[in-house]
Design an enzyme around this catalytic site. Structure first.
Site, PDB file in Angstrom:
ATOM      1  N   ASP A  94       0.791  -1.246   0.000  1.00 29.32           N
ATOM      2  CA  ASP A  94       0.000   0.000   0.000  1.00 29.32           C
ATOM      3  C   ASP A  94       0.816   1.284   0.000  1.00 29.32           C
ATOM      4  O   ASP A  94       0.525   2.184  -0.759  1.00 29.32           O
ATOM      5  CB  ASP A  94      -0.879   0.068   1.263  1.00 29.32           C
ATOM      6  CG  ASP A  94      -2.282  -0.364   0.990  1.00 29.32           C
ATOM      7  OD1 ASP A  94      -2.532  -0.872  -0.094  1.00 29.32           O
ATOM      8  OD2 ASP A  94      -3.118  -0.180   1.889  1.00 29.32           O
TER       9      ASP A  94
ATOM     10  N   CYS B 224     -15.214  -8.776 -15.737  1.00 28.59           N
ATOM     11  CA  CYS B 224     -16.415  -8.097 -15.230  1.00 28.59           C
ATOM     12  C   CYS B 224     -17.596  -8.315 -16.185  1.00 28.59           C
ATOM     13  O   CYS B 224     -18.754  -8.306 -15.755  1.00 28.59           O
ATOM     14  CB  CYS B 224     -16.167  -6.601 -15.079  1.00 28.59           C
ATOM     15  SG  CYS B 224     -15.249  -6.186 -13.579  1.00 28.59           S
TER      16      CYS B 224
ATOM     17  N   CYS C 287     -21.548  -6.988 -16.035  1.00 28.31           N
ATOM     18  CA  CYS C 287     -21.932  -6.709 -14.638  1.00 28.31           C
ATOM     19  C   CYS C 287     -21.667  -5.247 -14.272  1.00 28.31           C
ATOM     20  O   CYS C 287     -20.648  -4.677 -14.657  1.00 28.31           O
ATOM     21  CB  CYS C 287     -21.120  -7.636 -13.728  1.00 28.31           C
ATOM     22  SG  CYS C 287     -21.375  -7.341 -11.975  1.00 28.31           S
TER      23      CYS C 287
ATOM     24  N   CYS D 298     -21.383  -3.368  -8.681  1.00 30.99           N
ATOM     25  CA  CYS D 298     -20.660  -2.485  -7.745  1.00 30.99           C
ATOM     26  C   CYS D 298     -21.076  -1.032  -7.963  1.00 30.99           C
ATOM     27  O   CYS D 298     -21.230  -0.274  -6.998  1.00 30.99           O
ATOM     28  CB  CYS D 298     -19.154  -2.651  -7.894  1.00 30.99           C
ATOM     29  SG  CYS D 298     -18.577  -2.503  -9.595  1.00 30.99           S
TER      30      CYS D 298
ATOM     31  N   CYS E 137     -23.118   1.376  -4.951  1.00 32.82           N
ATOM     32  CA  CYS E 137     -22.396   2.449  -4.243  1.00 32.82           C
ATOM     33  C   CYS E 137     -23.376   3.486  -3.690  1.00 32.82           C
ATOM     34  O   CYS E 137     -24.107   4.120  -4.451  1.00 32.82           O
ATOM     35  CB  CYS E 137     -21.395   3.115  -5.185  1.00 32.82           C
ATOM     36  SG  CYS E 137     -20.532   4.477  -4.367  1.00 32.82           S
TER      37      CYS E 137
ATOM     38  N   CYS F  41     -16.334   8.941  -1.915  1.00 33.03           N
ATOM     39  CA  CYS F  41     -16.291   7.546  -1.456  1.00 33.03           C
ATOM     40  C   CYS F  41     -16.316   7.483   0.087  1.00 33.03           C
ATOM     41  O   CYS F  41     -15.556   8.178   0.764  1.00 33.03           O
ATOM     42  CB  CYS F  41     -15.027   6.888  -1.999  1.00 33.03           C
ATOM     43  SG  CYS F  41     -14.733   5.260  -1.327  1.00 33.03           S
TER      44      CYS F  41
ATOM     45  N   CYS G  53     -16.085   1.192   4.006  1.00 31.29           N
ATOM     46  CA  CYS G  53     -17.305   0.776   3.303  1.00 31.29           C
ATOM     47  C   CYS G  53     -16.964  -0.432   2.451  1.00 31.29           C
ATOM     48  O   CYS G  53     -15.959  -0.435   1.745  1.00 31.29           O
ATOM     49  CB  CYS G  53     -17.787   1.935   2.422  1.00 31.29           C
ATOM     50  SG  CYS G  53     -19.111   1.515   1.278  1.00 31.29           S
TER      51      CYS G  53
ATOM     52  N   CYS H  25     -19.333  -1.906  -2.411  1.00 34.18           N
ATOM     53  CA  CYS H  25     -19.006  -2.343  -3.776  1.00 34.18           C
ATOM     54  C   CYS H  25     -18.330  -3.710  -3.768  1.00 34.18           C
ATOM     55  O   CYS H  25     -18.372  -4.433  -4.766  1.00 34.18           O
ATOM     56  CB  CYS H  25     -18.153  -1.299  -4.503  1.00 34.18           C
ATOM     57  SG  CYS H  25     -16.666  -0.797  -3.632  1.00 34.18           S
TER      58      CYS H  25
HETATM   59  S1  SF4 Z   1     -19.356  -6.154  -9.108  1.00 34.48           S
HETATM   60 FE1  SF4 Z   1     -18.083  -4.699 -10.222  1.00 34.48          FE
HETATM   61  S2  SF4 Z   1     -15.997  -5.437  -9.979  1.00 34.48           S
HETATM   62 FE2  SF4 Z   1     -17.367  -7.157  -9.471  1.00 34.48          FE
HETATM   63  S3  SF4 Z   1     -17.637  -8.265 -11.423  1.00 34.48           S
HETATM   64 FE3  SF4 Z   1     -19.324  -6.813 -11.254  1.00 34.48          FE
HETATM   65  S4  SF4 Z   1     -18.568  -5.009 -12.380  1.00 34.48           S
HETATM   66 FE4  SF4 Z   1     -16.786  -6.277 -11.935  1.00 34.48          FE
HETATM   67  S1  SF4 Z   2     -16.202   1.871  -0.927  1.00 40.35           S
HETATM   68 FE1  SF4 Z   2     -18.414   2.350  -0.745  1.00 40.35          FE
HETATM   69  S2  SF4 Z   2     -18.575   4.518  -1.229  1.00 40.35           S
HETATM   70 FE2  SF4 Z   2     -16.541   3.837  -1.951  1.00 40.35          FE
HETATM   71  S3  SF4 Z   2     -16.853   3.291  -4.068  1.00 40.35           S
HETATM   72 FE3  SF4 Z   2     -17.186   1.404  -2.907  1.00 40.35          FE
HETATM   73  S4  SF4 Z   2     -19.391   1.364  -2.487  1.00 40.35           S
HETATM   74 FE4  SF4 Z   2     -18.874   3.441  -3.136  1.00 40.35          FE
END
Ligand code: SF4
Ligand code: SF4
Length: 344
Positions: A128, A182, A185, A188, A192, A208, A235, A238
């Site tokens: 990181d 992906c 899909c 995510c 959010c 975020c 969070c 996603c």
């Molecule tokens: S949720 Fe988002 S990251 Fe996961 S497969 Fe679907 S599009 Fe891709």
């Molecule tokens: S961590 Fe939470 S707020 Fe950030 S992009 Fe993912 S779903 Fe959205």
């Protein structure tokens, strides 16, 4: 006689890494997009990301003579549900349910480095904190792909893993990329709560919840407070939405499993923490790094969204806290609770 690459991967497995793949040391494929993202200010308060972007984009600038990037994954999945916490409850991002992964992974990387020195390599190691665009190299090496959420997805580990890497002067054959899986899909993006994923693989960090509750130092803008809901730290929305997590298995590292002592607290109990008790409760936890004022700011947001009149005495004490970050958010929470529970 095992090849050099086989020896490297054997060491990775022995040190507890769940996957190890190799990328050639070149300029990061998405260097230009990264520079554009910085130029648009989408990194918010994370000034460290903007420091020396050229170094972040090319491991050969960081380590002269660098030939290969060893990319590593460590599963941290602590399970689906934390120990029960008392009503009204709160959520903490899974990676922070227990010890800070930096400490554990840094120690393993140090051991790895020592082993690679005996194979003739010179290394720089990162988890990181380092200057390299790690997801680019992980994708190039086939250590999963960069999902539309911008998180790295691994075919076995899903999204629940930490990335780490060793830059090395060892010449190792690059592994093949795994490609983007992906497909159509968009779960995510739909999941959010703050619409922070503005397009596939485009994250506005300033929207975020992970950023707002962890990295952001000041008051949380009012437009996002309600959407934060019961998220006390980070969070996972996603990540929870990602279908690739259906293969996730619980991490074998006990230090990533939930620390019950934390989850026994009611939300309002956290308001009673002073600096010393905050440091003691979150010793070795990543939560300790945001320090008491930011954490109590988050507690007030959660109570503003979920609290009841029973939480008001604790919130009134916090509204008198000398730190304006705490007092302002406590006052906001009090107003929200009154609005939900008007006096008869
Ligand atoms: S949720 Fe988002 S990251 Fe996961 S497969 Fe679907 S599009 Fe891709
Ligand atoms: S961590 Fe939470 S707020 Fe950030 S992009 Fe993912 S779903 Fe959205």
């Amino acid at each position: 006689m095992p090849t050099l690459a086989q020896q490297v991967k054997h060491h990775a497995a022995e040190l507890g890494f769940d996957d190890c793949r190799i990328a050639a040391a070149t300029e990061a494929p998405h260097a230009a997009e990264f520079h554009q993202w910085l130029a648009e200010g989408k990194h918010g308060d994370m000034a460290w990301l903007a420091r020396d972007p050229a170094r972040r984009s090319d491991p050969r600038i960081v380590l002269p003579g660098c030939r290969s990037v060893i990319t590593l994954a460590m599963n941290y999945f602590p399970g689906d549900t934390p120990p029960e916490n008392p009503d009204p409850g709160y959520r903490i991002a899974r990676y922070a349910w227990n010890d800070d992964y930096h400490d554990l992974i840094e120690k393993r990387l140090k051991d790895f480095d020592t082993r690679l020195i005996t194979l003739g390599g010179t290394q720089k190691r990162y988890v990181d904190t380092g200057p390299v665009l790690e997801r680019d190299f992980a994708c190039a090496a086939g250590l999963g792909w960069n999902g539309k959420s911008t998180m790295q997805i691994h075919r076995r580990l899903g999204t629940w893993f930490f990335l780490a890497e060793l830059l090395t002067t060892l010449e190792l054959p690059a592994d093949a990329p795994f490609g983007d899986h992906c497909g159509k899909c968009v779960r995510c993006i739909d999941a959010c709560p703050t619409r922070a994923i503005t397009a596939p693989r485009r994250l506005d960090a300033r929207r975020c919840i992970s950023y707002l509750t962890i990295e952001h130092k000041g008051p949380i803008p009012e437009e996002f407070r309600e959407a934060i809901g019961d998220r006390l730290y980070g969070c996972d929305a996603c990540l929870d939405a990602c279908p690739w997590n259906r293969f996730a298995a619980t991490s074998r590292e006990a230090s990533f499993h939930a620390r019950e002592e934390i989850f026994r607290h009611r939300t309002r109990d956290f308001l009673a923490l002073d600096d010393d008790s905050f440091r003691a409760l979150f010793a070795r936890s990543p939560i300790r790094r945001i320090k008491r004022p930011r954490f109590l700011r988050n507690v007030c947001i959660v109570l503003g969204n979920t609290g009841t009149p029973a939480d008001l005495p604790a919130l009134h004490r916090s509204a008198a806290d000398p730190d304006p970050l705490i007092s302002e958010h406590a006052t906001w929470a009090i107003e929200r609770i009154h609005a939900r529970h008007p006096a008869p």
